[in-house]
Design an enzyme around this catalytic site. Structure first.
Site, PDB file in Angstrom:
ATOM      1  N   GLU A 120       1.513 -16.947   3.143  1.00  0.00           N
ATOM      2  CA  GLU A 120       0.678 -16.925   2.128  1.00  0.00           C
ATOM      3  C   GLU A 120      -0.916 -17.261   2.668  1.00  0.00           C
ATOM      4  O   GLU A 120      -1.825 -16.735   1.984  1.00  0.00           O
ATOM      5  CB  GLU A 120       1.161 -17.930   1.082  1.00  0.00           C
ATOM      6  CG  GLU A 120       2.668 -17.521   0.586  1.00  0.00           C
ATOM      7  CD  GLU A 120       3.774 -17.853   1.369  1.00  0.00           C
ATOM      8  OE1 GLU A 120       4.875 -17.432   0.968  1.00  0.00           O
ATOM      9  OE2 GLU A 120       3.910 -18.569   2.396  1.00  0.00           O
ATOM     10  N   ARG A 129      10.099 -16.984  14.147  1.00  0.00           N
ATOM     11  CA  ARG A 129       9.078 -17.427  12.846  1.00  0.00           C
ATOM     12  C   ARG A 129       8.607 -18.698  13.037  1.00  0.00           C
ATOM     13  O   ARG A 129       7.431 -19.014  12.463  1.00  0.00           O
ATOM     14  CB  ARG A 129       9.946 -17.012  11.638  1.00  0.00           C
ATOM     15  CG  ARG A 129       9.321 -17.413  10.200  1.00  0.00           C
ATOM     16  CD  ARG A 129       8.227 -16.363  10.054  1.00  0.00           C
ATOM     17  NE  ARG A 129       7.519 -16.535   8.723  1.00  0.00           N
ATOM     18  CZ  ARG A 129       6.445 -15.804   8.177  1.00  0.00           C
ATOM     19  NH1 ARG A 129       5.915 -14.974   9.018  1.00  0.00           N
ATOM     20  NH2 ARG A 129       6.038 -16.030   7.112  1.00  0.00           N
ATOM     21  N   GLY A 173      -1.000 -18.290  15.465  1.00  0.00           N
ATOM     22  CA  GLY A 173      -2.139 -17.541  15.022  1.00  0.00           C
ATOM     23  C   GLY A 173      -2.623 -16.356  15.877  1.00  0.00           C
ATOM     24  O   GLY A 173      -3.518 -15.862  16.030  1.00  0.00           O
ATOM     25  N   ASN A 227       6.323  -9.545   6.624  1.00  0.00           N
ATOM     26  CA  ASN A 227       5.102  -8.498   6.310  1.00  0.00           C
ATOM     27  C   ASN A 227       5.008  -7.322   7.242  1.00  0.00           C
ATOM     28  O   ASN A 227       4.527  -7.209   8.475  1.00  0.00           O
ATOM     29  CB  ASN A 227       3.691  -9.126   6.331  1.00  0.00           C
ATOM     30  CG  ASN A 227       2.647  -8.245   5.789  1.00  0.00           C
ATOM     31  OD1 ASN A 227       2.684  -7.267   5.603  1.00  0.00           O
ATOM     32  ND2 ASN A 227       1.412  -8.942   5.595  1.00  0.00           N
ATOM     33  N   LEU A 234       3.160  -4.956   6.913  1.00  0.00           N
ATOM     34  CA  LEU A 234       1.960  -4.136   6.879  1.00  0.00           C
ATOM     35  C   LEU A 234       1.080  -4.242   8.215  1.00  0.00           C
ATOM     36  O   LEU A 234       0.181  -3.820   8.380  1.00  0.00           O
ATOM     37  CB  LEU A 234       1.227  -4.417   5.689  1.00  0.00           C
ATOM     38  CG  LEU A 234       1.718  -3.699   4.237  1.00  0.00           C
ATOM     39  CD1 LEU A 234       1.158  -4.266   3.041  1.00  0.00           C
ATOM     40  CD2 LEU A 234       1.899  -2.228   4.451  1.00  0.00           C
TER      41      LEU A 234
END
Length: 421
Positions: free
Chosen positions: A60, A270, A311, A336, A338
């Site tokens: 988020e 993750r 990051g 995600n 995308l």
């Protein structure tokens, strides 16, 4: 269950919450730090009167970054306060924005903690990312006349059923929101069915389509592959993996190695607390594994590069020829899709994509997404794409086209926020 009963139960659950924090701190020591902030104690000094943005964790925070930068550019006189709930989210916020934003953990959803937080920050506008809804925080904002916007709002069918079971709690909460900027018409209707006010619900699309890729990123990735002498090796990535997926992915990689002995897998768990255990898993399976955090160059005999840094996910995607997005071989709902699509990579996933149904449907329809259900199918799809670079390129181009066709959600969201300000 109404809000008063919810608040009572939350107070009674505080010992369990403390135990959960302690257990999480055993795996991720950062959970043991800054505990006071979670109860509105020892919060950093804040300049009041600006915009408060809540992004629960890393995903988020990254999704919110373009919106936050746009708000900073449009309102340079207003301080922006960004909250989250996890140490990894906190690290990402500080890495993305540094001192340009005010930052702390969001206090737990206790009326007195929410009140202390709002008395300190005194925001003119509150923006909550996706579906991180807390009844007491929202009610305390409503009491103070602070408009609350739910940005990039998503609500799966399963989550909607959960909210519906507690309608006496969730309906008043949704009715106190000033703007619900939903990703799709289906999700907008779910919010309306649960009690949101019709004038406050808009379909703006997903701001994740407005992802901007730094032009230097692919160049830096290509240069590093040349330095590592992997520019001629097949490289695929499995990113944002969860417990239960790594074993499947590593078994698939062993199958890929039978056909492509020089293939390299970039494996990115993750959650940081799993880095060590996944490294141990790779080694136990006899796979030559190098940790990205070591800073060492990949060697010719390396079979797995463990992405155990924070990051760097977009950069690691840029290093690969094919991308598998995790959280989808287990019933986690996916992550995600995308990000690799924006880099022109062919995208693979498992079948569990309930957090990204609309995005997955568009990528699938365009031929940009391949879905697999097990290690054999994953290995076969990876091997096929490595053997058919033309097919891989077509999938990558189709993903970029889907992204471009859907951009504009960020601007529509910003228009809604501007009205509230």
């Amino acid at each position: 269950m109404n809000r008063h009963l919810y608040t009572l139960l939350l107070h009674l659950a505080l010992p369990l919450i403390a135990l959960r924090l302690a257990l999480r701190a055993r795996k991720a020591p950062a959970y043991a730090r800054r505990i006071g902030e979670r109860f509105s104690l020892g919060l950093p000094a804040m300049k009041p009167g600006g915009i408060w943005v809540h992004a629960v964790s890393v995903g988020e925070s990254i999704a919110a970054a373009p919106m936050i930068r746009a708000l900073q550019a449009r309102h340079p006189d207003l301080p922006v306060t960004v909250t989250c709930m996890t140490p990894t989210g906190s690290e990402r916020i500080q890495a993305l924005f540094g001192d340009s934003v005010q930052h702390c953990y969001l206090p737990y959803d206790l009326p007195w903690a929410a009140s202390r937080f709002l008395d300190l920050v005194q925001p003119r506008l509150a923006v909550v990312m996706e579906t991180e809804l807390w009844p007491n925080h929202i009610h305390q904002c409503a009491r103070r006349g602070i408009p609350v916007a739910l940005a990039n709002a998503r609500l799966s069918e399963r989550s909607a059923r959960g909210y519906a079971r507690f309608r006496t709690l969730t309906a008043p909460m949704l009715a106190e929101l000033s703007l619900i900027a939903a990703q799709t018409q289906t999700e907008a209707q779910r919010f309306l069915d649960l009690g949101a006010r019709p004038p406050c619900v808009e379909v703006t699309g997903s701001i994740k389509f407005d992802l901007k890729i730094d032009v230097e990123l692919p160049r830096r990735a290509a240069e590093l592959r040349r330095q590592w002498q992997t520019d001629q090796r097949p490289v695929w990535i499995a990113a944002s993996t969860h417990a239960g997926e790594d074993e499947i992915i590593l078994a698939a990689h062993r199958q890929v190695l039978n056909e492509h002995p020089d293939a390299l897998l970039i494996l990115v768990p993750r959650h940081p607390e799993r880095f060590d255990s996944v490294y141990a898993l790779c080694r136990s399976l006899g796979l030559t594994t190098r940790r990205r955090s070591s800073g060492e160059a990949v060697q010719n005999d390396d079979q797995v590069l463990l992405g155990d840094t924070m990051g760097e996910l977009l950069f690691l995607y840029a290093l690969a020829d094919i991308a598998f997005v995790g959280g989808s071989l287990v019933a986690n709902g996916g992550h995600n899709l995308l990000e690799p699509a924006a880099l022109g990579k062919p995208v693979l996933s498992g079948p569990h994509l309930f957090n990204f149904l609309e995005i997955a449907a568009q990528l699938r329809e365009a031929g940009a997404l391949g879905e697999v259900e097990n290690q054999t199918q994953l290995a076969d799809r990876v091997a096929t794409l490595l053997n058919e670079p033309g097919t891989a390129q077509q999938m990558g181009e189709a993903g970029v086209a889907v992204l471009k066709a859907n951009q504009g959600a960020l601007e529509r969201l910003l228009e809604g926020l501007q009205r509230l300000l």
